[in-house]
Write an enzyme that holds these catalytic residues in place. Structure first.
Site, mmCIF file in Angstrom:
data_model
loop_
_atom_site.group_PDB
_atom_site.id
_atom_site.type_symbol
_atom_site.label_atom_id
_atom_site.label_comp_id
_atom_site.label_asym_id
_atom_site.label_seq_id
_atom_site.Cartn_x
_atom_site.Cartn_y
_atom_site.Cartn_z
ATOM 1 N N TYR A 1 -3.815 1.576 16.020
ATOM 2 C CA TYR A 1 -2.516 1.424 16.667
ATOM 3 C C TYR A 1 -2.617 1.075 18.147
ATOM 4 C CZ TYR A 1 -0.128 3.234 12.542
ATOM 5 O OH TYR A 1 0.376 3.391 11.274
ATOM 6 N N GLU B 1 -7.039 8.617 6.725
ATOM 7 C CA GLU B 1 -7.286 9.211 8.036
ATOM 8 C C GLU B 1 -7.821 10.649 7.962
ATOM 9 O OE1 GLU B 1 -4.077 8.827 10.753
ATOM 10 O OE2 GLU B 1 -3.812 6.681 10.422
ATOM 11 N N ARG C 1 0.847 -1.194 0.000
ATOM 12 C CA ARG C 1 0.000 0.000 0.000
ATOM 13 C C ARG C 1 0.884 1.246 0.000
ATOM 14 N NH1 ARG C 1 -2.179 2.731 4.811
ATOM 15 N NH2 ARG C 1 -3.841 4.161 4.169
#
Length: 757
Positions: free
Chosen positions: A472, A336, A233
């Site tokens: 995360y 994001e 990616r």
């Protein structure tokens, strides 16, 4: 890479709302002790009156007020964090409160217009019963995707080369942008050295050179191939395609050529590309406050968002679909949006311009414009390209998990609100079925939250073919009497959680499972791709950097909980992309924090285009990649499609593997011999070449050597300039083929005997 979430989590149930307990009780002349003592009489005798009172009072009582982040929230200048030696959750967790009262309490989150109250703690782990170790082993579903990711500004460098225009990150970091296309904005650099944004954490660090990825495509794809990587990616830099950001100013064909070459070489290596169209590097030519405000543009008279750059974004993505869509089958519009709107409005991400940093309104203006641009891009792809190209398209959202600090309904409610105001902020309009923000956000934010038109709601609803999620870490969430920066009446802390190098990163594998359950239940069981996850570890040199078993433990803990979510909870997770391929530019933290599964030696040196610390910046043409323990562990996991505990894995190869006799596929029958000294850091190479198509014959061969070899783990670097090759050719050990794969496309195979003439 994802950045800290300043919001709370959410339970597995589809609830979101608000809480203002003490404020409300004071307004009706009661305190909490009285309510608890006489709750049965109060609720039984005046239940109806209470509901009516709430409906009338709450919009007034809970009028949102701008606030600065609380002390427990991450700010734009995180302090340097110390890495740890374990990533499993600690056994010293907050003492759970007594079981929640099953009767709704005034002010609880679910009593603000929804059925029931948050009387169930987020499953599958009850308060105080979080796993202390992870033991899951076994296969993942057939076809499960294991990948790695990067982003253009974080690795490419070459910021002034081949027609690239300036980006907002060049300006933010203080790179010398004088003379670059698009760099004549109201706040752009007027004289070098260029100013650095005050919220930039590591002053002097820029993406000028970064990982030198623009020049090291061949080397990096050889590295990926030697790792057995099948899915990669990356993002396309908008200012490399349209230098000023404006299509009318012309396309940069050298940018198109670069990404065509990258995609073709990936496919030739058997690696599937996954492409992000916008990973934060907005062309600077589109942002020049107050005249040009890009994602932050609004009508000054009404305050309503206006799509100032949407058409330019559509021109950019249309160009990408046309140029690359015949080979790219997985697209992500934005990476994001929470980060590029909320944190970029004053909390450490570009642009952090003072005119665009009013936390009470600017993030919500930007988010509204980004969501509409996303929906328009997806609509364009579906109408014009999807049928003939056969690809899929979505958006990458990000979220940490916020676990209620106790089982008290007030804490559960705070966690629910926090998550609704973060992931729900972007998830609900796309996946929620109505094309609108969470109802609780509308209740709390009032007129601060823009409204979609009927046409916009129709376009944005369902505007993704899958749910892409970056995750995360986790934290605890508890009720607060103060609204906080996100107006969630919640505060966060990290007591007992293990910390990475980054100040915002606290690990808890079980948090990922709870987050997946929330997405699964809230949004109707979507297909999920985990597009980022990673762990930062401090490393002073290559020897400490490659010994990253701690990172492998993080990945094991998280993917073990992911596997349980798949096998036990029935959640449709299709892939996991680790962040990242290599150490890179970590935005406002520069090169200090390392997330890579490959150690990158930046070879610090002189960069005249850096604003300060010019003598200690990454240099081009000299960088060396070395695989870490985590890279080799991930290779084994991806090949076997099964988890194994890092304690049961021996790690990468020893440098002595390079010692021996070899043949070059491009020079048939021509021998090579490599020696490795005792340190494992250097050696020598001898060999012979022959220009004949038949290769070496033992009679007319040209013997050469010794050439010095620099060795770093499974990487060897040799100067072949005297033989007409590269002066710093990197080779990587391929454990599957048992060959040395070289950055020029050649490979050496091991042989038992060697004959030099």
């Amino acid at each position: 890479m994802a950045t800290p979430m300043e919001f709370g989590p959410i339970s597995q149930r589809q609830h979101d709302g608000a809480s203002g307990v003490n404020v409300l009780l004071e307004s009706i002349g009661l305190d909490m002790d009285t309510i608890k003592k006489y709750k049965w009489y109060i609720l039984g005798g005046v239940g109806v009156l209470t509901v009516v009172t709430l409906a009338v009072s709450l919009p007034v009582v809970l009028t949102p007020k701008p606030a600065s982040p609380s002390a427990g929230l991450t700010t734009a200048g995180p302090s340097e964090a110390v890495s740890t030696t374990s990533v499993g959750p600690t056994t010293t967790t907050p003492t759970p409160a007594p079981a929640p009262v099953p009767v709704p309490q005034i002010g609880d989150e679910e009593c603000l217009g929804h059925e029931g109250c948050p009387d169930q703690y987020p499953l599958p782990y009850a308060s105080g019963e979080w796993p202390s170790e992870y033991t899951w082993t076994g296969d993942l579903p057939e076809g499960f995707i294991w990948g790695l990711g990067t982003a253009s500004y974080q690795i490419e460098g070459a910021y002034k080369e081949d027609g690239r225009g300036a980006s907002i990150w060049d300006t933010f970091s203080g790179a010398d942008t004088l003379g670059m296309k698009g760099a004549n904005c109201s706040y752009c650099c007027k004289q070098a050295p260029c100013p650095v944004n005050p919220t930039m954490g590591i002053k002097g660090a820029t993406g000028n050179v970064a990982c030198d990825g623009y020049h090291m495509v061949d080397t990096d794809i050889t590295l990926m191939k030697s790792m057995g990587l099948k899915h990669y990616r990356f993002s396309i830099a908008w200012p490399r395609i349209f230098p000023s950001g404006r299509a009318a100013d012309g396309i940069n064909n050298k940018g198109i050529d670069f990404y065509n070459r990258l995609i073709d070489k990936l496919l030739d290596a058997g690696i599937t590309p996954y492409v992000t169209l916008y990973h934060w590097d907005l062309p600077q030519g589109l942002l020049s406050p107050p005249e040009k405000r890009a994602w932050w543009a609004r009508d000054d008279a009404t305050g309503e968002p206006i799509p100032e750059v949407q058409e330019e974004f559509l021109s950019f993505v249309d160009t990408c679909f046309t140029a690359f869509g015949d080979r790219v089958k997985m697209w992500f519009t934005f990476n994001e949006p929470w980060t590029l709107t909320y944190l970029a409005s004053g909390w450490g991400k570009a642009p952090c311009h003072p005119d665009l940093s009013d936390q009470s309104k600017d993030p919500y203006i930007a988010a509204h414009n980004v969501l509409n641009a996303h929906a328009a891009a997806v609509d364009l792809y579906r109408r014009k390209y999807q049928k003939k190209q056969g690809g899929k398209i979505g958006i990458t959202l990000n979220s940490d998990w916020r676990e209620p600090k106790t089982s008290d309904p007030k804490d559960v409610a705070a966690a629910l609100r926090g998550m609704a105001f973060a992931l729900g902020w972007f998830g609900d309009p796309i996946f929620g079925g109505k094309g609108d923000y969470p109802p609780s956000m509308r209740r709390f934010y009032g007129d601060r939250l823009p409204r979609f038109t009927k046409e916009q709601r129709q376009l944005i609803n369902g505007s993704a073919d899958f749910f892409a999620l970056n995750h995360y870490g986790s934290s605890w969430s508890s009720y607060s009497e103060k609204p906080g920066a996100d107006t969630a009446f919640a505060q966060t802390d990290f007591d007992g959680l293990v910390q990475g190098q980054s100040s915002w990163l606290f690990g808890a594998g079980w948090g990922l499972r709870k987050l997946l359950r929330w997405v699964h239940h809230r949004y109707g069981h979507p297909i999920i791709y985990l597009t980022e996850g990673g762990w930062s570890i401090k490393a002073e040199d290559v020897s400490t950097g490659i010994a990253d078993k701690e990172r492998a433990l993080y990945y094991y803990n998280y993917t073990a909980e992911m596997a349980r979510a798949i096998s036990e909870d029935g959640i449709d997770v299709r892939g996991y992309f680790a962040w990242s391929l290599m150490d890179n530019y970590e935005w406002e933290r520069g090169y200090l924090e390392r997330f890579g599964t490959v150690y990158n030696d930046y070879r610090p040196g002189w960069d005249a285009n850096a604003p300060v610390a010019q003598m200690s910046q990454p240099t081009a043409g000299l960088q060396v990649r070395t695989r870490k323990f985590s890279s080799c562990w991930l290779e084994r996991v991806s090949i076997e499609n099964a988890l194994t505990h890092p304690d049961n894995f021996n790690g990468c190869i020893d440098p002595s593997i390079f010692s021996g006799n070899w043949t070059d596929a491009r020079q048939p029958h021509c021998p090579r011999r490599m020696t490795v000294d005792k340190s494992g850091l250097s050696g020598h190479v001898f060999g012979a070449n022959n220009d004949s198509p038949a290769g070496c014959n033992g009679k007319t061969d040209k013997v050469w050597g010794p050439l010095r070899a620099a060795i770093s783990g499974g990487t060897v670097v040799i100067d072949f300039a005297g033989l007409g090759g590269s002066d710093r050719l990197q080779g990587f050990w391929n454990n599957r083929t048992k060959t040395i794969d070289w950055g020029d496309g050649s490979f050496w195979s091991s042989v038992r005997e060697l004959v030099l003439v």
